[in-house]
Design an enzyme around this catalytic site. Structure first.
Site: not given
Length: 294
Positions: A12, A244
Protein backbone atom coordinates in the site's frame (compact mmCIF):
# COMPACT_ATOMS: atom_id res chain seq x y z
CA UNK A 1 -11.21 -25.45 13.75
CA UNK A 2 -8.27 -24.38 11.61
CA UNK A 3 -8.36 -21.01 9.84
CA UNK A 4 -6.98 -20.10 6.43
CA UNK A 5 -7.23 -16.78 4.63
CA UNK A 6 -6.92 -17.29 0.87
CA UNK A 7 -6.44 -13.74 -0.26
CA UNK A 8 -4.51 -10.73 -1.45
CA UNK A 9 -1.11 -9.41 -0.47
CA UNK A 10 -0.53 -5.79 -1.49
CA UNK A 11 2.02 -3.08 -0.98
CA UNK A 12 0.00 0.00 0.00
CA UNK A 13 1.33 3.40 -1.01
CA UNK A 14 -0.59 6.01 0.97
CA UNK A 15 -0.56 9.64 -0.19
CA UNK A 16 -1.73 12.21 2.38
CA UNK A 17 -3.66 15.02 0.66
CA UNK A 18 -5.83 17.98 1.60
CA UNK A 19 -8.53 16.60 -0.70
CA UNK A 20 -8.96 13.84 -3.29
CA UNK A 21 -7.64 14.61 -6.75
CA UNK A 22 -10.34 15.96 -9.06
CA UNK A 23 -10.53 15.28 -12.82
CA UNK A 24 -7.81 17.21 -14.63
CA UNK A 25 -6.19 18.35 -11.39
CA UNK A 26 -2.57 17.92 -10.27
CA UNK A 27 -1.86 18.38 -6.57
CA UNK A 28 1.10 17.86 -4.25
CA UNK A 29 0.98 15.22 -1.53
CA UNK A 30 2.02 16.22 1.97
CA UNK A 31 3.76 12.86 2.30
CA UNK A 32 3.80 9.26 1.09
CA UNK A 33 3.97 6.25 3.39
CA UNK A 34 4.29 2.58 2.45
CA UNK A 35 2.57 -0.25 4.33
CA UNK A 36 1.83 -3.93 3.97
CA UNK A 37 -1.78 -4.41 2.92
CA UNK A 38 -4.35 -6.15 0.80
CA UNK A 39 -7.75 -7.18 2.13
CA UNK A 40 -6.60 -10.76 2.60
CA UNK A 41 -3.49 -9.68 4.51
CA UNK A 42 -5.45 -7.26 6.71
CA UNK A 43 -8.11 -9.84 7.55
CA UNK A 44 -5.47 -12.42 8.41
CA UNK A 45 -3.75 -9.95 10.74
CA UNK A 46 -7.10 -9.18 12.40
CA UNK A 47 -7.90 -12.88 12.88
CA UNK A 48 -4.44 -13.45 14.32
CA UNK A 49 -4.58 -10.48 16.71
CA UNK A 50 -8.03 -11.63 17.83
CA UNK A 51 -6.24 -14.67 19.23
CA UNK A 52 -6.24 -17.33 16.52
CA UNK A 53 -3.70 -19.51 14.74
CA UNK A 54 -3.95 -18.40 11.11
CA UNK A 55 -2.71 -19.84 7.81
CA UNK A 56 -2.35 -17.71 4.69
CA UNK A 57 -2.57 -18.70 1.03
CA UNK A 58 -1.76 -16.31 -1.81
CA UNK A 59 1.05 -14.92 -3.92
CA UNK A 60 3.64 -12.16 -4.01
CA UNK A 61 6.15 -11.08 -6.62
CA UNK A 62 9.91 -10.70 -6.34
CA UNK A 63 9.39 -7.35 -4.58
CA UNK A 64 7.14 -8.79 -1.86
CA UNK A 65 9.65 -9.67 0.87
CA UNK A 66 8.24 -7.05 3.25
CA UNK A 67 4.89 -8.87 3.17
CA UNK A 68 6.49 -12.25 3.83
CA UNK A 69 8.48 -10.75 6.72
CA UNK A 70 5.33 -9.21 8.18
CA UNK A 71 3.43 -12.51 8.02
CA UNK A 72 6.34 -14.14 9.83
CA UNK A 73 6.54 -11.33 12.40
CA UNK A 74 2.83 -11.72 13.17
CA UNK A 75 3.10 -15.49 13.53
CA UNK A 76 0.98 -16.34 10.49
CA UNK A 77 1.76 -19.59 8.69
CA UNK A 78 2.70 -18.75 5.06
CA UNK A 79 3.40 -22.26 3.77
CA UNK A 80 0.85 -21.69 0.99
CA UNK A 81 2.16 -18.30 -0.17
CA UNK A 82 4.02 -18.60 -3.47
CA UNK A 83 6.55 -16.17 -4.94
CA UNK A 84 6.05 -15.43 -8.64
CA UNK A 85 8.44 -13.92 -11.17
CA UNK A 86 6.31 -10.79 -11.60
CA UNK A 87 5.41 -7.87 -9.35
CA UNK A 88 3.48 -7.90 -6.09
CA UNK A 89 -0.03 -6.47 -6.10
CA UNK A 90 -0.18 -2.90 -4.93
CA UNK A 91 -2.62 -0.16 -4.00
CA UNK A 92 -2.42 3.59 -4.47
CA UNK A 93 -4.38 5.18 -1.63
CA UNK A 94 -5.41 8.81 -1.40
CA UNK A 95 -5.97 9.84 2.22
CA UNK A 96 -7.68 13.19 2.85
CA UNK A 97 -7.69 15.47 5.90
CA UNK A 98 -10.87 13.86 7.21
CA UNK A 99 -9.41 10.35 7.25
CA UNK A 100 -11.41 9.16 4.26
CA UNK A 101 -9.71 7.30 1.43
CA UNK A 102 -10.07 6.29 -2.19
CA UNK A 103 -8.07 3.40 -3.56
CA UNK A 104 -6.72 2.08 -6.87
CA UNK A 105 -5.65 -1.58 -6.86
CA UNK A 106 -3.41 -3.45 -9.30
CA UNK A 107 -3.69 -7.23 -8.90
CA UNK A 108 -0.11 -8.18 -9.77
CA UNK A 109 0.74 -11.59 -8.29
CA UNK A 110 -2.73 -11.75 -6.71
CA UNK A 111 -4.08 -12.44 -10.19
CA UNK A 112 -1.78 -15.42 -10.70
CA UNK A 113 -3.51 -17.98 -8.47
CA UNK A 114 -3.80 -21.22 -10.47
CA UNK A 115 -6.07 -24.29 -10.18
CA UNK A 116 -3.01 -26.16 -8.87
CA UNK A 117 -2.58 -23.57 -6.09
CA UNK A 118 -6.21 -24.07 -5.12
CA UNK A 119 -5.88 -27.86 -5.01
CA UNK A 120 -2.63 -27.80 -3.02
CA UNK A 121 -3.96 -25.37 -0.45
CA UNK A 122 -7.36 -26.94 0.14
CA UNK A 123 -5.81 -30.41 0.39
CA UNK A 124 -4.43 -29.33 3.78
CA UNK A 125 -7.82 -28.34 5.21
CA UNK A 126 -11.05 -30.19 5.82
CA UNK A 127 -14.57 -30.27 7.18
CA UNK A 128 -15.29 -27.62 9.78
CA UNK A 129 -12.21 -25.50 9.03
CA UNK A 130 -12.72 -21.82 8.23
CA UNK A 131 -11.70 -20.26 4.92
CA UNK A 132 -11.89 -16.48 4.49
CA UNK A 133 -12.04 -14.99 0.98
CA UNK A 134 -12.27 -11.59 -0.70
CA UNK A 135 -12.43 -10.48 -4.35
CA UNK A 136 -8.81 -9.40 -4.87
CA UNK A 137 -7.34 -12.67 -6.20
CA UNK A 138 -8.04 -14.96 -9.15
CA UNK A 139 -9.96 -18.27 -8.88
CA UNK A 140 -12.33 -17.09 -6.13
CA UNK A 141 -15.45 -18.85 -7.56
CA UNK A 142 -13.45 -22.08 -7.81
CA UNK A 143 -12.09 -21.75 -4.26
CA UNK A 144 -15.58 -21.13 -2.85
CA UNK A 145 -17.00 -24.17 -4.61
CA UNK A 146 -14.19 -26.55 -3.63
CA UNK A 147 -14.11 -25.36 -0.01
CA UNK A 148 -17.86 -25.87 0.27
CA UNK A 149 -17.59 -29.36 -1.20
CA UNK A 150 -15.01 -30.19 1.48
CA UNK A 151 -17.40 -29.05 4.21
CA UNK A 152 -15.36 -26.01 5.18
CA UNK A 153 -16.99 -22.93 6.74
CA UNK A 154 -16.83 -20.36 3.94
CA UNK A 155 -16.70 -16.64 4.81
CA UNK A 156 -16.77 -14.30 1.82
CA UNK A 157 -16.24 -10.54 1.67
CA UNK A 158 -17.02 -9.68 -2.01
CA UNK A 159 -14.87 -6.57 -2.08
CA UNK A 160 -14.10 -4.81 -4.31
CA UNK A 161 -17.52 -5.53 -5.81
CA UNK A 162 -17.39 -5.93 -9.59
CA UNK A 163 -18.60 -8.21 -12.38
CA UNK A 164 -16.43 -11.11 -11.21
CA UNK A 165 -18.66 -11.55 -8.17
CA UNK A 166 -21.53 -12.80 -10.33
CA UNK A 167 -19.55 -16.00 -10.98
CA UNK A 168 -19.42 -16.80 -7.25
CA UNK A 169 -22.05 -19.25 -6.00
CA UNK A 170 -23.32 -17.56 -2.83
CA UNK A 171 -25.29 -20.72 -2.03
CA UNK A 172 -21.87 -22.20 -1.13
CA UNK A 173 -21.12 -19.38 1.35
CA UNK A 174 -21.83 -19.60 5.09
CA UNK A 175 -20.95 -16.03 6.13
CA UNK A 176 -21.32 -13.10 3.74
CA UNK A 177 -19.79 -9.83 4.95
CA UNK A 178 -20.77 -6.74 2.95
CA UNK A 179 -21.02 -2.99 3.30
CA UNK A 180 -24.07 -1.01 2.15
CA UNK A 181 -22.79 -0.52 -1.40
CA UNK A 182 -21.94 -4.21 -1.88
CA UNK A 183 -25.16 -5.34 -0.22
CA UNK A 184 -27.26 -3.05 -2.41
CA UNK A 185 -25.56 -4.34 -5.57
CA UNK A 186 -26.23 -7.94 -4.58
CA UNK A 187 -29.76 -7.48 -3.29
CA UNK A 188 -31.15 -4.87 -5.68
CA UNK A 189 -32.27 -2.78 -2.69
CA UNK A 190 -30.82 0.16 -0.79
CA UNK A 191 -32.44 0.18 2.65
CA UNK A 192 -30.57 -2.08 5.14
CA UNK A 193 -33.65 -4.07 6.13
CA UNK A 194 -34.59 -4.65 2.50
CA UNK A 195 -31.03 -5.74 1.67
CA UNK A 196 -31.07 -8.34 4.44
CA UNK A 197 -34.56 -9.51 3.56
CA UNK A 198 -33.63 -9.99 -0.11
CA UNK A 199 -30.41 -11.85 0.66
CA UNK A 200 -32.10 -14.04 3.26
CA UNK A 201 -34.90 -14.91 0.86
CA UNK A 202 -32.54 -15.69 -1.99
CA UNK A 203 -30.07 -17.71 0.12
CA UNK A 204 -31.95 -19.38 3.02
CA UNK A 205 -28.82 -20.87 4.64
CA UNK A 206 -26.75 -17.68 4.55
CA UNK A 207 -25.59 -15.67 7.56
CA UNK A 208 -25.10 -12.00 6.60
CA UNK A 209 -23.14 -9.19 8.21
CA UNK A 210 -24.07 -5.76 6.83
CA UNK A 211 -21.76 -2.95 7.93
CA UNK A 212 -23.20 0.57 7.93
CA UNK A 213 -20.18 2.81 8.47
CA UNK A 214 -20.85 5.31 11.23
CA UNK A 215 -24.24 3.72 11.89
CA UNK A 216 -22.74 0.42 13.03
CA UNK A 217 -23.64 -3.02 11.71
CA UNK A 218 -26.44 -5.57 11.47
CA UNK A 219 -26.13 -9.35 11.55
CA UNK A 220 -28.86 -11.60 10.19
CA UNK A 221 -28.48 -15.33 10.82
CA UNK A 222 -29.78 -18.11 8.58
CA UNK A 223 -32.97 -18.27 10.64
CA UNK A 224 -33.75 -14.60 9.96
CA UNK A 225 -32.92 -13.37 13.48
CA UNK A 226 -31.23 -9.97 13.51
CA UNK A 227 -28.75 -8.33 15.86
CA UNK A 228 -27.57 -4.71 15.68
CA UNK A 229 -24.65 -2.74 17.07
CA UNK A 230 -23.69 0.90 16.88
CA UNK A 231 -20.28 2.12 15.76
CA UNK A 232 -17.50 2.72 18.29
CA UNK A 233 -17.10 6.50 18.17
CA UNK A 234 -13.55 7.80 17.73
CA UNK A 235 -11.65 10.57 15.97
CA UNK A 236 -11.23 9.22 12.42
CA UNK A 237 -7.64 9.29 11.14
CA UNK A 238 -7.59 6.61 8.41
CA UNK A 239 -10.40 4.22 7.42
CA UNK A 240 -8.20 1.93 5.29
CA UNK A 241 -8.41 -1.31 7.33
CA UNK A 242 -11.68 -0.73 9.19
CA UNK A 243 -13.82 -3.27 7.33
CA UNK A 244 -11.08 -5.90 7.35
CA UNK A 245 -10.54 -5.46 11.09
CA UNK A 246 -14.29 -5.83 11.65
CA UNK A 247 -14.35 -8.99 9.53
CA UNK A 248 -11.49 -10.67 11.38
CA UNK A 249 -12.72 -9.92 14.88
CA UNK A 250 -16.35 -10.73 14.09
CA UNK A 251 -15.56 -14.13 12.60
CA UNK A 252 -13.21 -14.95 15.45
CA UNK A 253 -15.79 -14.18 18.13
CA UNK A 254 -18.75 -15.67 16.27
CA UNK A 255 -17.07 -18.98 15.52
CA UNK A 256 -15.52 -19.22 18.98
CA UNK A 257 -18.57 -18.39 21.09
CA UNK A 258 -21.62 -18.24 18.80
CA UNK A 259 -22.82 -15.03 20.49
CA UNK A 260 -23.76 -12.68 17.64
CA UNK A 261 -24.41 -9.64 19.84
CA UNK A 262 -21.03 -9.96 21.53
CA UNK A 263 -19.27 -10.61 18.22
CA UNK A 264 -20.72 -7.39 16.79
CA UNK A 265 -19.65 -5.38 19.84
CA UNK A 266 -16.10 -6.73 19.79
CA UNK A 267 -15.77 -6.18 16.04
CA UNK A 268 -17.16 -2.64 16.29
CA UNK A 269 -14.66 -1.65 18.97
CA UNK A 270 -11.77 -3.24 17.06
CA UNK A 271 -12.73 -1.39 13.87
CA UNK A 272 -13.08 1.86 15.82
CA UNK A 273 -9.57 1.52 17.18
CA UNK A 274 -8.29 0.79 13.66
CA UNK A 275 -9.72 3.98 12.13
CA UNK A 276 -8.14 6.08 14.87
CA UNK A 277 -4.67 5.21 13.50
CA UNK A 278 -2.84 5.47 10.18
CA UNK A 279 -2.07 2.58 7.89
CA UNK A 280 -3.56 -0.88 7.53
CA UNK A 281 -1.57 -3.48 9.48
CA UNK A 282 -0.19 -1.00 12.07
CA UNK A 283 -3.72 0.15 12.94
CA UNK A 284 -5.21 -3.27 13.72
CA UNK A 285 -5.44 -3.78 17.50
CA UNK A 286 -4.82 -6.85 19.59
CA UNK A 287 -7.61 -8.47 21.58
CA UNK A 288 -6.18 -7.20 24.88
CA UNK A 289 -6.64 -3.60 23.72
CA UNK A 290 -10.16 -4.31 22.47
CA UNK A 291 -11.08 -5.88 25.83
CA UNK A 292 -9.79 -2.80 27.65
CA UNK A 293 -12.08 -0.59 25.53
CA UNK A 294 -15.04 -2.91 26.09
Amino acid sequence: MRMVVFGSLNIDKVYSLEHFVRPGETISAMKMEQFCGGKGFNQAIALCRAGNEVHFAGAVGQDGQMLLDSLDHNGINREHVKVTNGATGHAIIQLDDGGQNCIIILAGANGEITPQDVERTLADFGKGDLIVLQNEISRVPEIIRHAHEKGMVVAFNPSPYDGKNTACDIACVDYLLVNETEGAAMAGATEPGAILEALGSRYPHLNVVLTLGGDGAVYQDKHGQRFTCGAHKVQVVDTTAAGDTFTGFFLSEMLRHGDAAKALRVASVAAGIAVSRKGAEPSIPRMSEVKNCL
